[in-house]
Design a protein around this motif. Structure first.
Motif, PDB file in Angstrom:
ATOM      1  N   PRO A   6       0.828  -1.212   0.000  1.00  0.00           N
ATOM      2  CA  PRO A   6       0.000   0.000   0.000  1.00  0.00           C
ATOM      3  C   PRO A   6       0.862   1.261   0.000  1.00  0.00           C
ATOM      4  O   PRO A   6       1.906   1.322   0.655  1.00  0.00           O
ATOM      5  CB  PRO A   6      -0.806  -0.123   1.300  1.00  0.00           C
ATOM      6  CG  PRO A   6      -0.846  -1.591   1.580  1.00  0.00           C
ATOM      7  CD  PRO A   6       0.481  -2.119   1.119  1.00  0.00           C
ATOM      8  N   LEU A   7       0.415   2.271  -0.745  1.00  0.00           N
ATOM      9  CA  LEU A   7       1.136   3.540  -0.800  1.00  0.00           C
ATOM     10  C   LEU A   7       0.816   4.381   0.426  1.00  0.00           C
ATOM     11  O   LEU A   7      -0.257   4.275   1.022  1.00  0.00           O
ATOM     12  CB  LEU A   7       0.747   4.309  -2.064  1.00  0.00           C
ATOM     13  CG  LEU A   7       1.040   3.625  -3.398  1.00  0.00           C
ATOM     14  CD1 LEU A   7       0.621   4.536  -4.556  1.00  0.00           C
ATOM     15  CD2 LEU A   7       2.510   3.249  -3.524  1.00  0.00           C
ATOM     16  N   HIS A   8       1.761   5.252   0.783  1.00  0.00           N
ATOM     17  CA  HIS A   8       1.596   6.140   1.928  1.00  0.00           C
ATOM     18  C   HIS A   8       1.085   7.495   1.450  1.00  0.00           C
ATOM     19  O   HIS A   8       1.753   8.163   0.641  1.00  0.00           O
ATOM     20  CB  HIS A   8       2.923   6.316   2.662  1.00  0.00           C
ATOM     21  CG  HIS A   8       3.478   5.052   3.233  1.00  0.00           C
ATOM     22  ND1 HIS A   8       3.194   4.614   4.514  1.00  0.00           N
ATOM     23  CD2 HIS A   8       4.293   4.114   2.700  1.00  0.00           C
ATOM     24  CE1 HIS A   8       3.814   3.475   4.741  1.00  0.00           C
ATOM     25  NE2 HIS A   8       4.491   3.147   3.655  1.00  0.00           N
ATOM     26  N   PRO A   9      -0.069   7.951   1.924  1.00  0.00           N
ATOM     27  CA  PRO A   9      -0.613   9.238   1.497  1.00  0.00           C
ATOM     28  C   PRO A   9       0.058  10.405   2.211  1.00  0.00           C
ATOM     29  O   PRO A   9       0.528  10.273   3.352  1.00  0.00           O
ATOM     30  CB  PRO A   9      -2.087   9.143   1.882  1.00  0.00           C
ATOM     31  CG  PRO A   9      -2.100   8.239   3.069  1.00  0.00           C
ATOM     32  CD  PRO A   9      -0.994   7.230   2.836  1.00  0.00           C
ATOM     33  N   GLY A  10       0.091  11.538   1.534  1.00  0.00           N
ATOM     34  CA  GLY A  10       0.682  12.728   2.133  1.00  0.00           C
ATOM     35  C   GLY A  10       0.406  13.961   1.309  1.00  0.00           C
ATOM     36  O   GLY A  10      -0.400  13.953   0.367  1.00  0.00           O
ATOM     37  N   VAL A  11       1.080  15.040   1.664  1.00  0.00           N
ATOM     38  CA  VAL A  11       0.944  16.325   0.976  1.00  0.00           C
ATOM     39  C   VAL A  11       2.337  16.795   0.563  1.00  0.00           C
ATOM     40  O   VAL A  11       3.276  16.786   1.383  1.00  0.00           O
ATOM     41  CB  VAL A  11       0.275  17.377   1.887  1.00  0.00           C
ATOM     42  CG1 VAL A  11       0.269  18.754   1.212  1.00  0.00           C
ATOM     43  CG2 VAL A  11      -1.152  16.954   2.225  1.00  0.00           C
TER      44      VAL A  11
END
Length: 233
Positions: A6-11
């Motif tokens: 799974p990818l790690h979400p961020g800004v």
């Protein structure tokens, strides 16, 4: 092509020095990620953009995070320029890109031309060898229009000349654009950003190089080549 984890979400805070990006993860941690994209990333590097990172536990990697996907224009866009060759191979071997299917063998990174390597080499005993140059595309300045390149690419123009040489030698040659977004229906050269490349692409097409473009469905689970789009030179 599915992401292995799974990818790690961020800004996105900023992308800098071409290959670095600072990101604030949703967990609150701020990390520096590898940005696998040597282009300008025009329209895709605005601070505050939603982004997603892959992670590796490889102890030889200096940076354990890699920028993979950005959100722009209401769409998810793959920015990792190391992905298109694998995406193209997968689409060819599965029969999605039917015009390039049916060859007996597919090899990657084969030496040819003037100190170059062709991205994909397709071979069969009963048909001409096919040289496939793969280019990543994700620039969209006009809704629905994908453009390449997003910065000057002398190397790209050189490759087009070498593809033309292969045609003159009796081989088949293809310039394949993999558009890592699914909101474009047409691809054209970005004449204002690199007029030399735009002319080289038209010259290559006139010499018999086939120019095709395929759009990708980009999700947080993976990226898949899904449909051919029109090319206007």
């Amino acid at each position: 092509m599915r992401f292995s984890d799974p990818l790690h979400p961020g800004v996105l805070i900023k992308r800098y020095k071409r290959f670095l990006a600072d990101v604030t993860l949703d967990s609150g941690e701020t990390v520096t990620a590898h940005c696998p994209n040597p282009g300008s990333m025009m329209g895709l590097k605005d601070p505050g953009s939603r982004c997603w990172l892959s992670q590796t536990d490889n102890p030889k990697r200096k940076l354990k995070y890699t920028l993979e996907v950005l959100e722009a224009d209401g769409a998810l866009i793959g920015i990792n320029t190391n992905r298109p060759n694998a995406l193209a191979e997968e689409a060819i071997t599965s029969g999605v890109i039917a015009t390039l299917s049916g060859y007996d063998s597919l090899k990657r990174e084969v030496k040819y031309g003037a100190n170059s390597r062709i991205d994909l080499l397709l071979d069969s005993e009963d048909r001409p060898t096919c040289y496939v140059e793969v280019k990543n595309c994700h620039l969209m300045r006009t809704p629905g229009l994908a453009e390449f390149p997003d910065s000057v690419t002398t190397r790209g123009a050189k490759h087009l000349g070498e593809l033309s040489d292969m045609v003159r030698q009796g081989c088949r040659a293809v310039q394949l654009f993999i558009v890592q977004r699914n909101d474009c229906d047409v691809l054209s050269p970005a004449e204002d950003l690199d007029p030399n490349y735009a002319q080289a692409l038209r010259d290559a097409a006139a010499s018999g190089v086939e120019v095709i473009a395929w759009a990708c469905a980009v999700t947080l689970d993976g990226i898949e080549v899904v449909r051919e789009i029109e090319v206007k030179l």
